[in-house]
Structure formats: structure tokens, C-alpha cells
Scaffold this motif. Structure first.
Motif, mmCIF file in Angstrom:
data_model
loop_
_atom_site.group_PDB
_atom_site.id
_atom_site.type_symbol
_atom_site.label_atom_id
_atom_site.label_comp_id
_atom_site.label_asym_id
_atom_site.label_seq_id
_atom_site.Cartn_x
_atom_site.Cartn_y
_atom_site.Cartn_z
ATOM 1 N N HIS A 18 0.741 -1.303 -0.004
ATOM 2 C CA HIS A 18 -0.325 0.111 0.024
ATOM 3 C C HIS A 18 0.815 1.172 -0.009
ATOM 4 O O HIS A 18 0.396 2.315 -0.545
ATOM 5 N N TYR A 65 -12.169 -6.644 3.242
ATOM 6 C CA TYR A 65 -11.091 -6.342 2.450
ATOM 7 C C TYR A 65 -10.263 -7.496 1.917
ATOM 8 O O TYR A 65 -9.566 -6.922 0.876
ATOM 9 N N LEU A 333 -6.091 -4.955 5.747
ATOM 10 C CA LEU A 333 -6.661 -3.641 5.881
ATOM 11 C C LEU A 333 -5.930 -2.861 6.755
ATOM 12 O O LEU A 333 -5.600 -1.637 6.520
ATOM 13 N N ARG A 336 -3.582 -1.109 4.523
ATOM 14 C CA ARG A 336 -3.917 0.173 3.714
ATOM 15 C C ARG A 336 -3.993 1.377 4.633
ATOM 16 O O ARG A 336 -3.584 2.701 4.384
ATOM 17 N N LEU A 337 -4.291 1.258 5.917
ATOM 18 C CA LEU A 337 -4.472 2.219 6.930
ATOM 19 C C LEU A 337 -3.113 2.800 7.342
ATOM 20 O O LEU A 337 -3.049 4.060 7.462
ATOM 21 N N ALA A 340 -1.897 5.041 4.527
ATOM 22 C CA ALA A 340 -2.372 6.138 4.238
ATOM 23 C C ALA A 340 -2.070 7.249 5.572
ATOM 24 O O ALA A 340 -1.767 8.157 5.167
ATOM 25 N N GLU A 341 -1.779 6.641 6.962
ATOM 26 C CA GLU A 341 -1.482 7.648 7.941
ATOM 27 C C GLU A 341 0.113 8.038 7.442
ATOM 28 O O GLU A 341 0.241 9.155 7.889
ATOM 29 N N GLU A 347 -4.496 10.892 10.625
ATOM 30 C CA GLU A 347 -4.715 9.636 11.507
ATOM 31 C C GLU A 347 -6.152 9.061 10.889
ATOM 32 O O GLU A 347 -7.088 9.718 10.658
ATOM 33 N N ALA A 348 -5.901 7.590 10.837
ATOM 34 C CA ALA A 348 -6.966 6.906 10.642
ATOM 35 C C ALA A 348 -7.919 6.541 11.734
ATOM 36 O O ALA A 348 -7.597 5.967 13.002
ATOM 37 N N GLU A 350 -10.166 4.251 12.624
ATOM 38 C CA GLU A 350 -10.210 2.793 12.624
ATOM 39 C C GLU A 350 -9.120 2.369 13.617
ATOM 40 O O GLU A 350 -9.343 1.485 14.369
ATOM 41 N N LEU A 351 -8.139 3.090 13.878
ATOM 42 C CA LEU A 351 -6.678 2.648 14.378
ATOM 43 C C LEU A 351 -6.503 3.332 15.672
ATOM 44 O O LEU A 351 -5.981 2.971 16.737
#
Length: 377
Positions: A18, A65, A333, A336-337, A340-341, A347-348, A350-351
Motif C-alpha cells: 500500500h 477487505y 486492511l 492500507r490504513l 495512508a497515515e 490519522e485513521a 479505525e486505528l
């Protein structure tokens, strides 16, 4: 942006993929082939059933995912979303099974209560007649984790600015807002460094003067079973009391057992689990005594509170950690997160519950148990 990733299991491979897809220059370090460590000695089931309720949304999204990442990298043949079958043979376990099924269904997951006879028709090689409660979860399944890691790294190195180096990382070093890796061939500097190193995480953190995380390593036996002549094998992942079974990556069965309770010596816990596995398999698998057996040990990273540790470990965010039990389910997943961070510096949400700083050991004497990584038994 120049980023290093230490570890090429399912988590590190996904993060590298990613990151590369997002345009970063990435170097992945591992001493072996992608997925050849803990990821290849894991039961590798994709599941949310029985997990803490707070983690169910993330788990369910992670399972979905897997289908996305399989299409992206062309590894659909390694993904088997054939459902999980769960059986309980006695009162307390049956009650717990029902509770977990109701909890999962509240998050929109399809959960089916079926009879023992129906379970037997689904899986003729399993002795289902003693089951007091049976649940089928269609969206769960399993994945050939080693093959998925290989596909992620292969595509990353062919399509993106990702390099793969089979080299041992000896230590980390701090350098203001950057991170340095001490390698067998010298020093390399990165804008950001991701530790997806599983059981080696604390050794690398402490080499740079960071406090360790409350993370231990738990060895668990697995056995590859060769089907006896005439056996139909199994078609899906099955959880029967303490036992879990699924089709093997190369035919036959793969079987494991719930981890032994307590914190006794490693060899005692490993032997207790091995005996439990044999006893449970004899109860549930037809013709078990006639099957060939090849044993292995997977040394699982285990956060003290059971929840993933994902996020920066230092204030300047040059060092990022991603370590968890359940990495096969969560790895794509999470990758991917994490990417992105790091790339977008956002900040995601989800995390948010999984930041590693919650679990930094305040006691300098915290140490992981020393484990033998010999996978033979």
C-alpha cells in the motif's frame, strides 16, 4: 518519501504494497522469503466470531477487505471464504457459542444456527453427533497466508518503487526526525521506519533506547494431517470445542488447538497443547489415528491486552509499529490504513483504539520470554 519496512509477513507485506501504491519509495527487510515466518505457521483463519465486541467492526471490515486485496494482486485462488462451522459439545461452551453468535449478528453479520445432522452433511469427515450447538458463519474463511505475502511483494516490486532485501536488521538508531537501520552491510537512513517484525519488535525497540511494549510470544503447535485413503477431507474452517481444523494449503487438514492457560514454562505449555490437540482431534476427526502427521510450531506475537498495536512510537513519528495477534485477518486492511497515515499524515479513526503507546512497559525490567524458534516438534 523513503520508508523502510522491517518484516515481510502478512502485515509488513501489506504495508509495503500500500505504501508503494501510494507513491512512496520502500525497502522491505526480512531474513527469508515473504511470509516464511509466523505467517506460514499460522492457522490463518479469517474470523471475527468470539472477538471482543469493541473490535468486531474492524474485524468484519478486515474480512471484507481480503476480497479486495485478492482481486488487486490476482491471488483469488489463495482466498477461501467458504464460511466457518462452529460446534460445542457441552453446556458452558454451547452457551458461549450462542452468546458470541448473537453479538456478531448485532453488527450485521450473517449467523446461522443449524443442527448437528446438517453440520454432518456439510462436513462428513467430522463427528458432529456430539455437538449440542452448531453455528455457521458464511462470510468467514481462511487464506493461504504465505502465498498472499508472496503475491503482495511480487506485485509491489514489479509495479512500484519497492525493493525487497533478504538481510538481517541488527538494530535501530535514532537520528533526530529520521530513523537509522544498522544492517549487516552498514547503516541506512529512512524518513520513516515501520516495524512489522512480530516477536522481534521489542528487541529492535530497545536497541534504539525505547521502552519495550507489553508484548509476549506464545508458541502454539499445528499439525498437517494427510488424509487417509477414502477420506473426503474438509471444505471449510471448523471450530469444535478447543480444536480448530481447516483444509491444508497443500491438501489434507491443518489442525490446531486453543492456547493453554497460564504462564508456565514454554516447553510445558507446548506439550500440553500438543496433547490437547491429539485428544480433541481423536474426538472430532474421523480416522484421525490413520492419518500422517507433520508437526510445526507457530510462535505468535501476543499483546498483553489482546488488542493490536498500530501506530507511531515516537513524537516525531519517524518510527511506526504494527504488531498483533490475528494479523492474518487484520493485515491487509491494517496495511492500507498504516500506509495512508504515513503518506497522507492523517490519522485513521479505525486505528484510534490500537495505539501502541497505551502498552509501553513502564517497568524497565519488562522482558519477553526467551523462546526457541525451532518449528519442529
Amino acid at each position: 518519501m523513503k520508508i523502510g519496512v522491517v518484516g515481510a509477513g502478512i502485515i509488513g507485506s501489506s504495508i509495503a504494497y500500500h505504501l508503494g501504491k501510494a507513491g512512496a519509495r520502500v525497502t522491505v527487510f526480512d531474513i527469508g522469503e515473504p511470509g516464511n515466518g509466523v505467517s506460514s505457521t499460522s492457522f490463518a483463519c479469517l474470523n471475527a466470531f468470539g472477538q471482543a465486541e469493541a473490535d468486531l467492526p474492524f474485524r468484519l471490515d478486515a474480512i471484507k477487505y481480503h476480497s479486495v486485496i485478492a482481486r488487486d494482486v490476482g491471488s483469488e485462488r489463495n482466498l477461501h471464504t467458504t464460511g466457518t462451522l462452529r460446534l460445542a459439545s457441552f453446556g458452558n461452551a454451547a452457551e458461549k457459542l450462542e452468546q458470541n453468535a448473537k453479538a456478531l449478528s448485532q453488527y450485521g453479520s450473517q449467523v446461522e444456527f443449524i443442527s448437528a445432522a446438517a453440520a454432518g452433511r456439510l462436513e462428513p469427515s467430522i463427528r458432529t453427533e456430539s455437538a449440542a450447538e452448531v453455528v455457521f458463519v458464511p462470510e468467514e474463511g481462511w487464506v493461504n497466508a504465505g502465498a498472499l505475502c508472496g503475491a503482495l511483494i511480487d506485485l509491489s516490486t514489479r509495479r512500484f518503487a519497492v525493493r525487497y532485501r533478504r538481510e538481517r536488521v541488527q538494530a535501530l538508531e535514532r537520528l533526530q526526525s529520521k530513523a537509522r537501520l544498522r544492517l549487516t552491510t552498514g547503516i541506512e537512513v529512512f524518513d520513516s521506519l515501520v516495524l512489522a517484525a512480530g516477536n522481534d519488535t521489542n528487541a529492535l525497540l530497545t536497541s534504539a533506547g525505547f521502552m519495550p511494549l507489553r508484548l509476549t510470544a506464545a508458541p502454539g503447535p499445528l499439525v498437517d494431517l494427510t488424509c487417509s485413503l477414502g477420506s473426503q477431507g474438509v471444505r471449510r474452517a471448523i471450530y469444535a470445542d478447543k480444536l480448530h481444523i481447516r483444509p491444508g494449503d497443500h491438501g489434507g487438514f491443518l489442525a490446531g488447538v486453543v492456547a493453554a492457560a497460564g504462564d508456565g514454562p514454554e516447553h510445558e505449555r507446548k506439550e500440553e497443547e500438543r496433547r490437547s490437540l491429539i485428544s480433541s482431534a481423536s474426538q472430532w476427526i474421523m480416522n484421525f489415528a490413520e492419518m500422517g502427521q507433520r508437526w510445526a510450531v507457530g510462535v505468535r506475537p501476543m499483546p498483553a491486552d489482546g488488542r493490536p498495536m498500530i501506530g507511531p512510537i515516537d513524537e516525531d513519528r519517524a518510527l511506526y509499529v504494527a504488531v498483533m495477534h490475528g494479523g492474518i485477518t487484520l493485515g491487509p486492511l491494517a496495511g492500507r490504513l498504516v500506509a495512508a497515515e504515513i503518506v497522507q499524515e492523517n490519522e485513521a479513526s479505525e486505528l484510534g483504539a490500537y495505539r501502541p503507546r497505551r502498552s509501553i512497559a513502564q517497568d524497565a525490567d519488562w522482558r519477553e520470554p526467551t523462546l526457541s524458534l525451532d518449528r519442529s516438534m
